[in-house]
Scaffold this motif. Structure first.
Motif, short mmCIF file in Angstrom:
data_model
loop_
_atom_site.label_atom_id
_atom_site.label_comp_id
_atom_site.label_asym_id
_atom_site.label_seq_id
_atom_site.Cartn_x
_atom_site.Cartn_y
_atom_site.Cartn_z
N VAL A 18 5.96 -19.01 10.34
CA VAL A 18 6.05 -18.98 8.88
C VAL A 18 7.08 -20.01 8.43
O VAL A 18 8.00 -20.36 9.17
CB VAL A 18 6.43 -17.59 8.35
CG1 VAL A 18 5.33 -16.59 8.64
CG2 VAL A 18 7.74 -17.12 8.93
N ALA A 19 6.92 -20.48 7.20
CA ALA A 19 7.84 -21.48 6.66
C ALA A 19 9.12 -20.82 6.19
O ALA A 19 9.14 -19.66 5.76
CB ALA A 19 7.18 -22.23 5.51
N GLU A 20 10.18 -21.58 6.24
CA GLU A 20 11.48 -21.11 5.77
C GLU A 20 11.44 -20.74 4.30
O GLU A 20 12.21 -19.88 3.84
CB GLU A 20 12.51 -22.22 6.01
CG GLU A 20 13.95 -21.79 6.00
CD GLU A 20 14.84 -22.86 6.55
OE1 GLU A 20 15.46 -22.62 7.61
OE2 GLU A 20 14.91 -23.94 5.94
N THR A 21 10.55 -21.37 3.56
CA THR A 21 10.41 -21.12 2.13
C THR A 21 9.52 -19.91 1.83
O THR A 21 9.11 -19.72 0.69
CB THR A 21 9.84 -22.37 1.43
OG1 THR A 21 8.74 -22.88 2.19
CG2 THR A 21 10.90 -23.45 1.32
N GLU A 22 9.19 -19.12 2.86
CA GLU A 22 8.38 -17.92 2.68
C GLU A 22 9.15 -16.69 3.17
O GLU A 22 8.73 -16.00 4.10
CB GLU A 22 7.07 -18.05 3.45
CG GLU A 22 6.22 -19.21 2.97
CD GLU A 22 4.98 -19.43 3.83
OE1 GLU A 22 3.90 -19.61 3.25
OE2 GLU A 22 5.11 -19.42 5.07
N PRO A 23 10.31 -16.37 2.54
CA PRO A 23 11.11 -15.23 3.02
C PRO A 23 10.38 -13.90 2.96
O PRO A 23 10.64 -13.00 3.76
CB PRO A 23 12.33 -15.25 2.10
CG PRO A 23 11.89 -16.00 0.88
CD PRO A 23 10.91 -17.02 1.38
N HIS A 24 9.44 -13.77 2.03
CA HIS A 24 8.67 -12.52 1.94
C HIS A 24 7.80 -12.31 3.18
O HIS A 24 7.63 -11.17 3.64
CB HIS A 24 7.81 -12.52 0.68
CG HIS A 24 6.85 -13.67 0.60
ND1 HIS A 24 7.26 -15.00 0.48
CD2 HIS A 24 5.49 -13.71 0.64
CE1 HIS A 24 6.21 -15.78 0.44
NE2 HIS A 24 5.12 -15.03 0.54
N LEU A 25 7.28 -13.40 3.75
CA LEU A 25 6.49 -13.27 4.97
C LEU A 25 7.38 -12.98 6.17
O LEU A 25 7.02 -12.18 7.04
CB LEU A 25 5.67 -14.54 5.20
CG LEU A 25 4.61 -14.86 4.16
CD1 LEU A 25 3.85 -16.12 4.54
CD2 LEU A 25 3.64 -13.70 3.98
N ARG A 26 8.54 -13.61 6.21
CA ARG A 26 9.47 -13.32 7.30
C ARG A 26 9.89 -11.85 7.27
O ARG A 26 9.97 -11.20 8.32
CB ARG A 26 10.69 -14.24 7.20
CG ARG A 26 10.33 -15.72 7.34
CD ARG A 26 11.57 -16.61 7.27
NE ARG A 26 12.39 -16.45 8.47
CZ ARG A 26 13.53 -17.08 8.66
NH1 ARG A 26 14.01 -17.90 7.72
NH2 ARG A 26 14.22 -16.90 9.78
N THR A 196 11.28 -27.94 4.07
CA THR A 196 11.14 -26.65 4.75
C THR A 196 10.88 -26.90 6.23
O THR A 196 10.64 -28.05 6.63
CB THR A 196 10.02 -25.79 4.15
OG1 THR A 196 10.11 -24.45 4.67
CG2 THR A 196 8.64 -26.36 4.49
N THR A 198 9.28 -24.51 9.93
CA THR A 198 8.68 -23.26 10.36
C THR A 198 9.62 -22.51 11.32
O THR A 198 10.48 -23.10 11.97
CB THR A 198 7.34 -23.50 11.08
OG1 THR A 198 7.56 -24.29 12.25
CG2 THR A 198 6.34 -24.17 10.16
#
Length: 202
Positions: A18-26, A196, A198
């Motif tokens: 996941v991308a660093e700019t997707e904190p909700h997915l992390r 960003t 991953t």
């Protein structure tokens, strides 16, 4: 999605990037018991404005940039991809079919033709008019034509095509780790900067 994947792995381990700019997915991955396993290869997202593009570099004598014009050039473009990446995945037929599918536009899929007429390098661009954003995917140079500035020249030509279409921004993804540095260096030489990266979870 995790539940769907878990039901199809026959008890095997799940993994995701996941991308660093997707904190909700992390956060979702962590809630389901996955942990960050960084340390290996990762991808970096790079972007740049389409304002103040660099001057077009001169091509070596006999080389020229253009859109694919003939069946032979479509075949040459596919062959150059196979040679650049050591892959058999992109055949002439597959590349020809892709060229018929929206949102493909030939003016964003440029090749560098060698003095002999072979496809020496290429940059395939995809353009989203609603967002004013273009993306490179893929970019390659045939091994016999490397270190001549061809990839830089054809990438810049596609950037200019994005700008001419009204684009405001271009993005590209490539390896960000030190084990495969050349593509990132190319894009940074064109003014791209990271926005960003991953992270791997397992």
């Amino acid at each position: 999605m995790l539940a769907w994947a878990a039901g199809r792995t026959a008890g095997g381990a799940l993994s995701a990037e996941v991308a660093e700019t997707e904190p909700h997915l992390r956060a979702a991955l962590e809630r389901h018991g996955l942990t960050c396993t960084d340390g290996g290869p990762f991808m970096v997202g790079l972007g740049r404005s389409l304002v103040d593009l660099p001057d077009a570099p001169p091509l070596p004598d006999g080389y020229r940039i253009r859109a694919q014009q003939t069946r032979a050039e479509v075949a040459g473009r596919a062959a150059a991809h196979r040679a650049a990446f050591g892959s058999t995945r992109v055949t002439t037929e597959r590349h020809a079919r892709m060229r018929q599918i929206w949102p493909y536009r030939a003016e964003f899929d440029l090749v560098v033709a060698s003095p002999a007429g072979d496809v020496a390098a290429y940059c395939q661009g995809w353009y989203d008019a609603a967002l004013g954003t273009g993306v490179f995917e893929p970019v390659g140079t045939h091994p016999e034509h490397r270190r001549r500035g061809l990839a830089r020249a054809v990438c810049l030509a596609v950037l200019r095509a994005f700008a001419a279409a009204g684009g405001r921004r271009a993005v590209v993804q490539c390896r960000g780790d030190a084990e495969y540095p050349v593509p990132k260096r190319l894009y940074e030489s064109l003014g791209f900067t990271p926005y960003t990266r991953t992270h791997a979870y397992a």
